[in-house]
Design a protein around this motif. Structure first.
Motif, PDB file in Angstrom:
ATOM      1  N   SER A   1      -3.936 -13.970   0.282  1.00 37.86           N
ATOM      2  CA  SER A   1      -3.836 -12.494   0.344  1.00 37.86           C
ATOM      3  C   SER A   1      -4.851 -11.851  -0.892  1.00 37.86           C
ATOM      4  CB  SER A   1      -2.691 -11.779   0.362  1.00 37.86           C
ATOM      5  OG  SER A   1      -1.963 -11.836  -0.806  1.00 37.86           O
ATOM      6  N   LYS A   2      -5.747 -10.981  -0.612  1.00 39.07           N
ATOM      7  CA  LYS A   2      -6.454 -10.507  -1.535  1.00 39.07           C
ATOM      8  C   LYS A   2      -5.732  -9.533  -2.367  1.00 39.07           C
ATOM      9  CE  LYS A   2     -10.855  -8.264  -2.195  1.00 39.07           C
ATOM     10  NZ  LYS A   2     -12.304  -7.674  -1.650  1.00 39.07           N
ATOM     11  N   TYR A   3      -5.724  -9.532  -3.633  1.00 39.32           N
ATOM     12  CA  TYR A   3      -5.039  -8.307  -4.162  1.00 39.32           C
ATOM     13  C   TYR A   3      -5.655  -7.139  -4.223  1.00 39.32           C
ATOM     14  CZ  TYR A   3      -3.343  -6.172  -8.507  1.00 39.32           C
ATOM     15  OH  TYR A   3      -2.787  -4.864  -9.322  1.00 39.32           O
ATOM     16  N   LEU A   4      -5.326  -5.997  -4.119  1.00 40.11           N
ATOM     17  CA  LEU A   4      -5.690  -4.830  -3.952  1.00 40.11           C
ATOM     18  C   LEU A   4      -4.954  -4.077  -5.104  1.00 40.11           C
ATOM     19  CD1 LEU A   4      -5.532  -4.101  -0.289  1.00 40.11           C
ATOM     20  CD2 LEU A   4      -7.620  -4.578  -1.853  1.00 40.11           C
ATOM     21  N   PRO A   5      -5.584  -3.192  -5.894  1.00 43.48           N
ATOM     22  CA  PRO A   5      -5.143  -2.584  -7.113  1.00 43.48           C
ATOM     23  C   PRO A   5      -4.341  -1.343  -6.416  1.00 43.48           C
ATOM     24  CG  PRO A   5      -7.425  -2.275  -6.989  1.00 43.48           C
ATOM     25  CD  PRO A   5      -7.002  -3.376  -6.219  1.00 43.48           C
ATOM     26  N   PRO A   6      -3.276  -0.971  -7.129  1.00 47.00           N
ATOM     27  CA  PRO A   6      -2.598   0.348  -6.903  1.00 47.00           C
ATOM     28  C   PRO A   6      -3.364   1.417  -6.983  1.00 47.00           C
ATOM     29  CG  PRO A   6      -1.728  -0.444  -8.962  1.00 47.00           C
ATOM     30  CD  PRO A   6      -2.534  -1.409  -8.552  1.00 47.00           C
ATOM     31  N   VAL A   7      -3.236   2.474  -5.930  1.00 47.84           N
ATOM     32  CA  VAL A   7      -3.672   3.665  -5.937  1.00 47.84           C
ATOM     33  C   VAL A   7      -2.830   4.956  -6.100  1.00 47.84           C
ATOM     34  CG1 VAL A   7      -5.691   2.897  -4.646  1.00 47.84           C
ATOM     35  CG2 VAL A   7      -3.613   3.849  -3.479  1.00 47.84           C
ATOM     36  N   LEU A   8      -3.100   6.051  -6.458  1.00 52.32           N
ATOM     37  CA  LEU A   8      -2.343   7.108  -6.587  1.00 52.32           C
ATOM     38  C   LEU A   8      -2.437   8.053  -5.221  1.00 52.32           C
ATOM     39  CD1 LEU A   8       0.016   8.651  -8.284  1.00 52.32           C
ATOM     40  CD2 LEU A   8      -1.855  10.015  -9.139  1.00 52.32           C
ATOM     41  N   LYS A   9      -1.454   8.033  -4.392  1.00 50.60           N
ATOM     42  CA  LYS A   9      -1.265   9.080  -3.070  1.00 50.60           C
ATOM     43  C   LYS A   9      -0.912  10.204  -3.406  1.00 50.60           C
ATOM     44  CE  LYS A   9      -1.561   9.859   1.237  1.00 50.60           C
ATOM     45  NZ  LYS A   9      -2.711   9.945   1.761  1.00 50.60           N
TER      46      LYS A   9
ATOM     47  N   GLU B   1      -5.784  17.122 -14.366  1.00 53.58           N
ATOM     48  CA  GLU B   1      -4.871  16.053 -14.823  1.00 53.58           C
ATOM     49  C   GLU B   1      -5.115  14.693 -15.024  1.00 53.58           C
ATOM     50  OE1 GLU B   1      -0.749  17.779 -14.540  1.00 53.58           O
ATOM     51  OE2 GLU B   1      -1.333  19.084 -13.231  1.00 53.58           O
ATOM     52  N   GLU B   2      -4.696  13.994 -16.074  1.00 53.43           N
ATOM     53  CA  GLU B   2      -4.895  12.617 -16.228  1.00 53.43           C
ATOM     54  C   GLU B   2      -3.488  12.174 -15.986  1.00 53.43           C
ATOM     55  OE1 GLU B   2      -6.781   8.948 -18.858  1.00 53.43           O
ATOM     56  OE2 GLU B   2      -6.587  11.112 -19.718  1.00 53.43           O
ATOM     57  N   VAL B   3      -3.140  11.387 -15.121  1.00 49.99           N
ATOM     58  CA  VAL B   3      -1.862  10.567 -14.700  1.00 49.99           C
ATOM     59  C   VAL B   3      -2.133   9.149 -15.273  1.00 49.99           C
ATOM     60  CG1 VAL B   3       0.036  10.103 -13.274  1.00 49.99           C
ATOM     61  CG2 VAL B   3      -1.300  12.437 -13.245  1.00 49.99           C
ATOM     62  N   VAL B   4      -1.318   8.543 -16.160  1.00 55.82           N
ATOM     63  CA  VAL B   4      -1.451   7.129 -16.585  1.00 55.82           C
ATOM     64  C   VAL B   4      -0.400   6.448 -16.065  1.00 55.82           C
ATOM     65  CG1 VAL B   4      -1.688   5.366 -18.432  1.00 55.82           C
ATOM     66  CG2 VAL B   4      -2.682   7.859 -18.809  1.00 55.82           C
ATOM     67  N   VAL B   5      -0.668   5.507 -15.257  1.00 52.51           N
ATOM     68  CA  VAL B   5       0.415   4.698 -14.502  1.00 52.51           C
ATOM     69  C   VAL B   5       0.091   3.230 -14.671  1.00 52.51           C
ATOM     70  CG1 VAL B   5       1.593   3.977 -12.473  1.00 52.51           C
ATOM     71  CG2 VAL B   5       0.988   6.233 -12.868  1.00 52.51           C
ATOM     72  N   LYS B   6       0.993   2.458 -15.379  1.00 50.83           N
ATOM     73  CA  LYS B   6       0.855   0.878 -15.634  1.00 50.83           C
ATOM     74  C   LYS B   6      -0.754   0.811 -16.453  1.00 50.83           C
ATOM     75  CE  LYS B   6       3.983  -0.519 -12.527  1.00 50.83           C
ATOM     76  NZ  LYS B   6       4.367  -1.899 -11.460  1.00 50.83           N
ATOM     77  N   GLY B   7      -1.128   1.553 -17.311  1.00 52.04           N
ATOM     78  CA  GLY B   7      -2.219   1.559 -18.092  1.00 52.04           C
ATOM     79  C   GLY B   7      -3.467   1.917 -17.255  1.00 52.04           C
ATOM     80  N   LYS B   8      -3.469   2.302 -16.095  1.00 54.29           N
ATOM     81  CA  LYS B   8      -4.465   2.751 -15.112  1.00 54.29           C
ATOM     82  C   LYS B   8      -4.390   4.464 -15.124  1.00 54.29           C
ATOM     83  CE  LYS B   8      -6.820   2.237 -10.764  1.00 54.29           C
ATOM     84  NZ  LYS B   8      -7.947   2.548 -10.984  1.00 54.29           N
TER      85      LYS B   8
END
Length: 108
Positions: free
Chosen positions: A2-10, A81-88
């Motif tokens: 499986s190809k790794y897809l980075p998380p996205v903020l929904k 607004e900037e939301v930082v989750v796990k460094g992203k």
């Protein structure tokens, strides 16, 4: 494999996930400014819409599709607004602060 897809903020709660466009910086004019001086930013900025919450207004929800429609909007800069989750970093704005949608002359 499986190809790794980075998380996205929904986005939810009438928010949009956006990519802010950098402000055009003026070229170096050679003018000396006092130490600590900061250039005043524009009140509004341009951004590209990545995703839209399901409970947004119909005009904003139309920006969600993957079609060829332009997804460029004008938003109130101070409300992004900037939301930082796990460094992203993710950028969001409430739909109330979308001032307009950039369209060509031949678009609705």
């Amino acid at each position: 494999m499986s190809k790794y897809l980075p998380p996205v903020l929904k986005p939810v709660n009438r928010h949009l996930t956006i990519v802010p466009h950098p402000q055009n910086s003026s070229a170096d004019t050679g003018v000396l400014l006092p130490e600590g001086f900061q250039v005043e930013e524009d009140r509004y900025m341009i951004a590209t819409v990545l995703d839209v919450a399901a409970d947004c207004s119909p005009a904003i929800r139309d920006l969600r599709g993957h079609g060829s429609r332009n997804k460029t909007i004008v938003v109130q800069r101070s409300m992004v607004e900037e939301v930082v989750v796990k460094g992203k970093s993710y950028y969001t704005v409430l739909e109330n602060y979308v001032v307009g949608i950039i369209r060509g002359l031949d678009e609705d």
